[in-house]
Design a protein around this motif. Structure first.
Motif, mmCIF file in Angstrom:
data_model
loop_
_atom_site.group_PDB
_atom_site.id
_atom_site.type_symbol
_atom_site.label_atom_id
_atom_site.label_comp_id
_atom_site.label_asym_id
_atom_site.label_seq_id
_atom_site.Cartn_x
_atom_site.Cartn_y
_atom_site.Cartn_z
ATOM 1 N N CYS A 66 -7.945 -12.665 13.125
ATOM 2 C CA CYS A 66 -6.779 -11.764 13.092
ATOM 3 C C CYS A 66 -6.500 -11.292 11.669
ATOM 4 O O CYS A 66 -6.262 -10.105 11.438
ATOM 5 C CB CYS A 66 -5.547 -12.451 13.663
ATOM 6 S SG CYS A 66 -5.519 -12.454 15.443
ATOM 7 N N ALA A 67 -6.518 -12.200 10.727
ATOM 8 C CA ALA A 67 -6.276 -11.812 9.336
ATOM 9 C C ALA A 67 -7.363 -10.859 8.845
ATOM 10 O O ALA A 67 -7.063 -9.854 8.185
ATOM 11 C CB ALA A 67 -6.214 -13.053 8.451
ATOM 12 N N ALA A 70 -6.978 -7.438 10.712
ATOM 13 C CA ALA A 70 -5.793 -6.729 10.226
ATOM 14 C C ALA A 70 -6.058 -6.134 8.844
ATOM 15 O O ALA A 70 -5.640 -5.012 8.553
ATOM 16 C CB ALA A 70 -4.597 -7.668 10.172
ATOM 17 N N ALA A 117 -0.130 -9.505 7.842
ATOM 18 C CA ALA A 117 -0.787 -10.403 8.801
ATOM 19 C C ALA A 117 -0.384 -11.851 8.541
ATOM 20 O O ALA A 117 -0.078 -12.596 9.478
ATOM 21 C CB ALA A 117 -2.301 -10.250 8.724
ATOM 22 N N LEU A 121 1.511 -14.065 11.342
ATOM 23 C CA LEU A 121 0.830 -15.252 11.864
ATOM 24 C C LEU A 121 1.547 -16.543 11.474
ATOM 25 O O LEU A 121 1.451 -17.541 12.182
ATOM 26 C CB LEU A 121 -0.629 -15.274 11.401
ATOM 27 C CG LEU A 121 -1.493 -14.154 11.992
ATOM 28 C CD1 LEU A 121 -2.877 -14.163 11.357
ATOM 29 C CD2 LEU A 121 -1.592 -14.269 13.502
ATOM 30 N N CYS A 167 -2.073 -8.686 14.907
ATOM 31 C CA CYS A 167 -1.435 -9.996 14.930
ATOM 32 C C CYS A 167 -0.679 -10.241 16.233
ATOM 33 O O CYS A 167 -0.513 -11.385 16.649
ATOM 34 C CB CYS A 167 -0.527 -10.164 13.722
ATOM 35 S SG CYS A 167 -1.479 -10.235 12.198
ATOM 36 N N GLY A 170 -3.261 -11.637 18.321
ATOM 37 C CA GLY A 170 -3.483 -13.023 17.892
ATOM 38 C C GLY A 170 -2.386 -13.964 18.372
ATOM 39 O O GLY A 170 -2.661 -15.075 18.842
ATOM 40 N N ARG A 171 -1.140 -13.520 18.264
ATOM 41 C CA ARG A 171 -0.019 -14.351 18.731
ATOM 42 C C ARG A 171 -0.087 -14.551 20.240
ATOM 43 O O ARG A 171 0.282 -15.605 20.748
ATOM 44 C CB ARG A 171 1.319 -13.719 18.354
ATOM 45 C CG ARG A 171 1.582 -13.586 16.862
ATOM 46 C CD ARG A 171 1.886 -14.849 16.174
ATOM 47 N NE ARG A 171 3.146 -15.407 16.676
ATOM 48 C CZ ARG A 171 3.644 -16.527 16.236
ATOM 49 N NH1 ARG A 171 3.035 -17.201 15.296
ATOM 50 N NH2 ARG A 171 4.754 -16.993 16.719
#
Length: 175
Positions: A66-67, A70, A117, A121, A167, A170-171
């Motif tokens: 994700c990081a 992003a 991000a 996160l 994100c 991702g969450r």
């Protein structure tokens, strides 16, 4: 489906690096890269919506991917947004995507998306306001130049919206 979501996030992170090679055709970096990045995020979102919360290695992979997605995936989208805005407003302007009064925008954009991000996160959405405030204060003297405020707003909003979207996926995988 977790694996599909993670692979799609990996594609979203690596596509801008792979498709923006100096030898690739011009149309690839202009339109194919943003399309691939958006399609990869959509695939990750669909696959991630049908999974159970990730744990262990998958949790770590989700955070890292994700990081990375992003941070790197937003660059082609920002350039596409600049091209679209340029076509709609000033047909006779310089066609280069990096032409404009604000310099250093690519590096600042990478740092901005990474910070957004990290804030999301980490479960600290207020961090987005801090990032935007710092960026606005740093760019304030330059925003008086012609077209600078437009470039600033388009780039910032595109970057932040991309980082939030990635994100968010991702969450969804984490919770």
């Amino acid at each position: 489906m977790t694996t599909v979501a993670l692979v799609a996030l990996g594609v979203a992170a690596l596509a801008p690096l792979a498709l923006a090679a100096p030898r690739s055709p011009h149309w690839v970096s202009q339109w194919a890269t943003p399309s691939v990045v958006l399609a990869a995020l959509a695939t990750a979102a669909i696959a991630g919506s049908t999974t159970t919360p990730v744990t262990g290695f998958a949790l770590g992979a989700t955070l890292v991917l994700c990081a990375a997605a992003a941070t790197t995936g937003g660059a082609p989208l920002v350039l596409a947004a600049f091209r679209i805005a340029r076509r709609q407003s000033d047909a006779g302007t310089d066609p280069r995507p990096d032409a404009g009064p604000l310099r250093g925008g690519r590096v600042i954009g990478l740092l901005e998306r990474a910070a957004v991000a990290a804030a999301i996160l980490a479960g600290w959405p207020e961090g987005i306001a801090v990032v935007l405030a710092v960026k606005s204060l740093a760019r304030y003297p330059e925003l008086r130049e012609p077209h600078a405020s437009e470039q600033f707003i388009i780039g910032t909003f595109t970057s932040v919206l991309w980082a939030i979207a990635v994100c968010g996926v991702g969450r969804a995988l984490i919770t």
